[in-house]
Design a protein around this motif. Structure first.
Motif, PDB file in Angstrom:
ATOM      1  N   GLU A 180       4.195  -5.894   6.382  1.00 46.67           N
ATOM      2  CA  GLU A 180       3.202  -5.694   5.336  1.00 46.67           C
ATOM      3  C   GLU A 180       3.306  -6.809   4.296  1.00 46.67           C
ATOM      4  O   GLU A 180       4.388  -7.306   3.998  1.00 46.67           O
ATOM      5  CB  GLU A 180       3.423  -4.346   4.643  1.00 46.67           C
ATOM      6  CG  GLU A 180       3.167  -3.136   5.512  1.00 46.67           C
ATOM      7  CD  GLU A 180       4.378  -2.691   6.301  1.00 46.67           C
ATOM      8  OE1 GLU A 180       5.367  -3.464   6.367  1.00 46.67           O
ATOM      9  OE2 GLU A 180       4.348  -1.584   6.865  1.00 46.67           O
ATOM     10  N   GLY A 181       2.175  -7.175   3.723  1.00 43.41           N
ATOM     11  CA  GLY A 181       2.163  -8.078   2.585  1.00 43.41           C
ATOM     12  C   GLY A 181       2.026  -9.551   2.895  1.00 43.41           C
ATOM     13  O   GLY A 181       1.986 -10.367   1.973  1.00 43.41           O
ATOM     14  N   GLU A 265       0.514  -3.461  -2.440  1.00 42.61           N
ATOM     15  CA  GLU A 265       1.470  -3.940  -1.433  1.00 42.61           C
ATOM     16  C   GLU A 265       2.376  -5.031  -1.994  1.00 42.61           C
ATOM     17  O   GLU A 265       3.584  -5.055  -1.725  1.00 42.61           O
ATOM     18  CB  GLU A 265       0.706  -4.466  -0.216  1.00 42.61           C
ATOM     19  CG  GLU A 265       1.574  -4.773   0.988  1.00 42.61           C
ATOM     20  CD  GLU A 265       2.171  -3.517   1.596  1.00 42.61           C
ATOM     21  OE1 GLU A 265       3.406  -3.339   1.481  1.00 42.61           O
ATOM     22  OE2 GLU A 265       1.412  -2.722   2.175  1.00 42.61           O
ATOM     23  N   ARG A 274       4.537   3.747  -4.254  1.00 42.41           N
ATOM     24  CA  ARG A 274       3.194   3.181  -4.139  1.00 42.41           C
ATOM     25  C   ARG A 274       2.137   4.020  -4.847  1.00 42.41           C
ATOM     26  O   ARG A 274       1.208   3.483  -5.449  1.00 42.41           O
ATOM     27  CB  ARG A 274       2.835   2.987  -2.669  1.00 42.41           C
ATOM     28  CG  ARG A 274       3.641   1.886  -1.988  1.00 42.41           C
ATOM     29  CD  ARG A 274       3.106   1.585  -0.606  1.00 42.41           C
ATOM     30  NE  ARG A 274       3.810   0.460  -0.013  1.00 42.41           N
ATOM     31  CZ  ARG A 274       4.759   0.561   0.908  1.00 42.41           C
ATOM     32  NH1 ARG A 274       5.115   1.764   1.351  1.00 42.41           N
ATOM     33  NH2 ARG A 274       5.357  -0.503   1.391  1.00 42.41           N
ATOM     34  N   PRO A 339      -2.511  -5.568   3.450  1.00 45.81           N
ATOM     35  CA  PRO A 339      -1.741  -4.377   3.099  1.00 45.81           C
ATOM     36  C   PRO A 339      -1.514  -3.469   4.302  1.00 45.81           C
ATOM     37  O   PRO A 339      -2.313  -3.430   5.243  1.00 45.81           O
ATOM     38  CB  PRO A 339      -2.632  -3.689   2.067  1.00 45.81           C
ATOM     39  CG  PRO A 339      -4.021  -4.073   2.465  1.00 45.81           C
ATOM     40  CD  PRO A 339      -3.917  -5.470   3.003  1.00 45.81           C
ATOM     41  N   SER A 343      -0.012   1.542   1.686  1.00 45.78           N
ATOM     42  CA  SER A 343      -0.643   1.001   0.474  1.00 45.78           C
ATOM     43  C   SER A 343      -2.131   1.327   0.444  1.00 45.78           C
ATOM     44  O   SER A 343      -2.697   1.576  -0.632  1.00 45.78           O
ATOM     45  CB  SER A 343      -0.425  -0.513   0.392  1.00 45.78           C
ATOM     46  OG  SER A 343       0.931  -0.806   0.151  1.00 45.78           O
TER      47      SER A 343
END
Length: 389
Positions: A180-181, A265, A274, A339, A343
């Motif tokens: 992620e991210g 994220e 989150r 994301p 998220s």
């Protein structure tokens, strides 16, 4: 006794002896077919696609998994056993684990089971902000765990062990891990490292459009096709969560949800935080307060092509880019990363809170505040932790 009667009795005796010999042979073959095999350890056995039963039987004997000698050749017994048990035509290809002492019958049971083939090697591309790495693992017979044998970073040559795995002919489990991210540029750059993927340099997909996940792939899959698969997955995730969103959100469409999710994220890596982080940004949007999120400012400076690698300077916080959420109210013009599912869920179903501020607390999480005065106290505490570090 006449001559003809003598010959008749002799002929009957020969026939009876022959029948008896056949029975003995069949009985012996059956015993060998079901008897424990000669091997003493669990072993890998590879069957190529389209291999004939005769070739499989010969390979088993050569590998020492069935007896190489005996009153009746073991490969012949194996082939006949496969035919008589109607399994000769359903032998699978792949890598199989043959337990110690497995009989021919047990071996046939294993190599005709669609679920029994398990790759001996695993080659995984792990994407990252710095271009990713390829991890080469090998599984020991009798284990489901892959032991890391080599790691190759961008710019390094494919080592001998990596080449041998890909060219060994053994079945290999190829995987691509997208955390992620990451930005779309970072994902594409990482895919270039995967020697098991094919195709020219792909076009960088729209930011936020790729679903972070672990993807099992076939060797030779085109990078464009894999990116399309990631995009389809992300589209489904966004649509599914948007259909179950809270009804009082200050965002108007799935794209805005994706933008907010990308900010969440980048702001926190803690799953249980989150929802709170999302609530801060939702509360700010409702009050028409600037989001003041550093990751968005950084994206405006780097275009998502590399990590900044340091803290933001005052001059950079004042630089006017469309992504500077200190200068421009509301959401930035687009996502700032890809994301993950959690998220996205937080963006459309945030926690209910009165928080308007948060700052790192030194534990990997954040300290939240409802007022600017409380936030300044949390900031001072964080500054002390930074100074101590």
């Amino acid at each position: 006794m006449t001559k003809w009667r003598f010959f008749t009795i002799a002929a009957i005796s020969v026939i009876l002896l022959s029948v008896g010999a056949v029975i003995v042979v069949i009985t012996s073959a059956q015993q060998q077919f079901y008897a424990p095999g000669p091997h003493t350890t669990t072993s890998f056995f590879e069957i190529e696609r389209g291999a004939a039963p005769a070739h499989v039987a010969a390979s088993l004997a050569e590998a020492g998994l069935i007896a190489a000698s005996g009153p009746i050749p073991a490969p012949l017994i194996f082939r006949e056993g496969a035919r008589r048990t109607e399994r000769a035509q359903i032998i699978r290809f792949g890598t199989f684990e043959i337990p110690a002492g497995a009989s021919m019958d047990r071996i046939l049971e294993i190599i005709t089971d669609a679920e029994a083939s398990k790759p001996r090697f695993r080659i995984t591309l792990v994407a990252s902000i710095n271009g990713g790495r390829m991890v080469f693992g090998e599984r020991q017979a009798g284990s489901l765990d892959y032991v890391e044998r080599a790691v190759i970073l961008p710019g390094e040559d494919i080592r001998e062990i990596a080449t041998s795995m890909m060219e060994s002919g053994s079945s290999v489990d190829y995987r691509v891990v997208i955390p992620e991210g990451l930005t779309s540029w970072q994902v594409v750059e990482s895919l270039k490292l995967a020697a098991f993927l094919a195709g020219d340099d792909p076009v960088i997909p729209p930011e936020g459009s790729l679903a972070p996940d672990t993807y099992s792939v076939a060797r030779g899959l085109a990078r464009d096709d894999l990116l399309a698969r990631m995009a389809q997955a992300q589209s489904r995730i966004v649509a599914d969560n948007w259909s179950r969103r809270s009804q009082d959100l200050p965002i108007e469409n799935p794209q805005e949800a994706l933008i907010l999710a990308s900010i969440i994220e980048k702001e926190t890596g803690l799953a249980d935080e989150r929802g709170l982080v999302a609530s801060v940004f939702v509360n700010r949007l409702r009050k028409d307060m600037p989001l003041q999120t550093d990751p968005s400012v950084i994206y405006g400076l780097t275009d998502g092509k590399a990590p900044l690698g340091r803290g933001l300077r005052k001059s950079e916080l004042e630089r006017d880019t469309p992504y500077n959420t200190y200068l421009h109210p509301g959401l930035p013009p687009g996502p700032i990363a890809n994301p993950g599912r959690q998220s996205i869920q937080a963006a459309v179903n945030p926690d209910h809170s009165d928080y308007l501020y948060f700052v790192a607390d030194g534990t990997g999480g954040h300290a939240f505040a409802k007022t600017y005065q409380d936030h300044r106290v949390n900031v001072r505490a964080w500054r002390k932790i930074e100074a101590g570090n």
